[in-house]
Design a protein around this motif. Structure first.
Motif, short mmCIF file in Angstrom:
data_model
loop_
_atom_site.label_atom_id
_atom_site.label_comp_id
_atom_site.label_asym_id
_atom_site.label_seq_id
_atom_site.Cartn_x
_atom_site.Cartn_y
_atom_site.Cartn_z
N LYS A 102 16.20 1.94 -13.66
CA LYS A 102 16.03 3.31 -13.23
C LYS A 102 16.42 3.69 -12.07
O LYS A 102 17.05 2.90 -11.13
N PHE A 103 17.09 4.92 -11.86
CA PHE A 103 17.97 5.42 -11.01
C PHE A 103 17.80 6.87 -10.97
O PHE A 103 18.06 7.57 -11.95
N GLY A 104 17.29 7.31 -9.58
CA GLY A 104 16.93 8.76 -9.45
C GLY A 104 15.90 9.04 -10.52
O GLY A 104 15.16 8.44 -10.75
N PRO A 105 15.91 10.22 -11.29
CA PRO A 105 14.91 10.65 -12.11
C PRO A 105 15.44 9.90 -13.67
O PRO A 105 14.57 10.38 -14.64
N ARG B 185 9.67 17.64 -4.29
CA ARG B 185 9.99 16.12 -4.08
C ARG B 185 11.39 16.15 -4.03
O ARG B 185 12.22 16.72 -4.69
N PRO B 186 11.99 15.27 -3.15
CA PRO B 186 13.35 14.99 -2.86
C PRO B 186 14.01 14.69 -4.10
O PRO B 186 13.37 13.57 -4.62
N ARG B 187 14.99 15.14 -4.57
CA ARG B 187 15.74 14.78 -5.56
C ARG B 187 16.12 13.44 -5.48
O ARG B 187 16.31 12.65 -6.41
N ARG B 188 16.59 13.16 -4.42
CA ARG B 188 17.23 11.83 -4.11
C ARG B 188 17.13 11.30 -2.74
O ARG B 188 17.75 12.21 -1.84
#
Length: 418
Positions: A11-14, A129-132
């Motif tokens: 999993k990374f970011g969304p 929500r902060p995207r990343r």
């Protein structure tokens, strides 16, 4: 990362990448990506932070046939398009000039079955929500754990270090545990301490009617399980401290997450100090691959890319970027602001003109709160909160560059007393 990592679901970011199913998902939806592109993405994400040569990728993906390097570029471009790489500051695959590609996103393993079910998103009264977030994954996990066990946590740190971003991300991450009852209270615009309680109530959806506002608020929420995020507490700290302590003492299911430049110093409060982003030490290797391992440099490169298109950090520029991040003490806001002039001035021009930390740090997001649109505004906000004596001390120690000792500070006072 261990040798079997390329076979695990990540999993990374969304995004969730299942090597076993050979699919890439975003928020549970499968994204169209060709077989060769998936091979490349699985291999790169399985070796995060490593520079993988183009020839090694070609040999891995096209082991049974000879192809031109152009085919690799085409498939990498398809991956970047699917990931939205470079948009809104999100960066996953870096092109290390003359050496190959590196996966610069932060990856985590996905537990059994987790990749098949997208997490429910929270749609309550929280900022987006902060995207990343870069370099804050461990910190976010620790803040969530402390909130669950200790109920009252203050994120402590100077302006521009990312306290609000972490608080909002934590709120989204554990919203389900509170049935969506997570509320964000922006105290930054409040000038009268007497309005603190009513501001909290308004954020929770209440209109208080009595003169004993604290008592009424406590009665309204006594039976509810809530997470209340109290953002930007320092300028109303006396009034806020009293309210927060009463909420903690009298509402057993309320959880409080505060952000402040000083502690509230009340019962129940647990401090979590927010530190600057990790940055390359002056005596470390200064190649592009080496400095890109550090979150401060990753953030800078992402922001330059978002503002000025495709940006590849070359080896000759790597020491300059590392020096810039050191000058800015790893502060995320300062690094983001410093990325603004690079499109016009280049990396070397930006570093050369950054004589003071304020000179170029004035091109923030138009939608940011005023105190975060320039770094001078961030410092002014802090300076205005100082007492007269504290301002004298601040002006006297301003002659120091970087660190100084207590003895050195004492020597600045001359005949005057601090």
């Amino acid at each position: 990362m261990d040798g079997d990592s390329v076979h695990k679901d990540l999993k990374f970011g969304p995004f969730e990448l299942s090597a076993s199913e050979r699919v890439l998902r975003r928020d549970g939806a499968v994204l169209p990506l060709g077989s060769r592109a998936l091979d490349i993405l699985i291999y790169l994400s399985g070796h995060p932070g490593e520079v993988i040569s183009k020839q090694k990728l070609l040999d891995h993906v096209w082991s049974d046939v000879t192809v031109e390097e152009g085919s690799l570029r085409v498939h990498v471009a398809a991956i970047r398009k699917a990931l939205g790489d470079g948009k809104f500051g999100n960066r996953y695959i870096a092109n290390i000039q003359g050496r190959g590609y590196s996966f610069v996103g932060t990856v985590a393993g996905v537990g059994n079955g987790a990749a098949d079910t997208a997490p429910r998103r929270y749609h309550g009264p929280l900022p987006a929500r902060p995207r990343r977030m870069i370099g804050r994954e461990q910190m976010l996990g620790e803040v969530k754990d402390r909130l669950r066990t200790e109920r009252f946590v203050t994120l402590l740190g100077p302006g521009g270090i990312g306290k609000t971003t972490i608080a909002v991300a934590a709120g989204h991450a554990i919203a389900e545990e509170f049935g969506g009852d997570v509320f964000f209270v922006d105290l930054g615009s409040i000038t009268d301490p007497d309005h603190v309680v009513r501001a909290i109530a308004t954020s929770l959806g209440f209109v208080l009617k009595s003169n004993t506002a604290s008592v009424e608020l406590i009665d309204l929420i006594r039976a509810r399980k809530l997470l209340i995020i109290l953002d930007n507490c320092e300028h109303v700290i006396e009034a806020l401290a009293s309210v927060a302590e009463r909420l903690f003492q009298e509402v057993s299911q309320v959880h409080l997450l505060a952000t402040s430049r000083e502690l509230l110093r009340v019962e129940g409060e647990h401090c979590y100090r927010v530190l600057p982003l990790d940055l390359p030490p002056a005596d470390s290797e200064q190649t592009s691959a080496a400095v890109l391992r550090y979150p401060a440099v990753q953030l800078f490169v992402e922001r330059v890319t978002a503002r000025g298109g495709d940006f590849v950090l070359a080896d000759r520029e790597a020491p300059l970027v590392a020096e810039l991040c050191r000058r800015l003490d790893g502060l995320p806001l300062a690094i983001e602001l410093a990325a603004g002039p690079v499109a016009a001035l280049g990396v070397s021009g930006t570093v050369a003109r950054l004589v003071s930390r304020l000179e170029l740090l004035k091109l923030g997001h138009r939608t940011a709160v005023p105190r975060h649109q320039t770094f001078k505004a961030t410092l002014d906000w802090s300076y205005d909160l100082l007492s007269g004596a504290e301002r004298i001390v601040f002006r006297r120690i301003a002659r120091f560059v970087e660190q100084f000792s207590l003895e050195g500070g004492e020597a600045c006072r001359g005949r005057a007393r601090f």
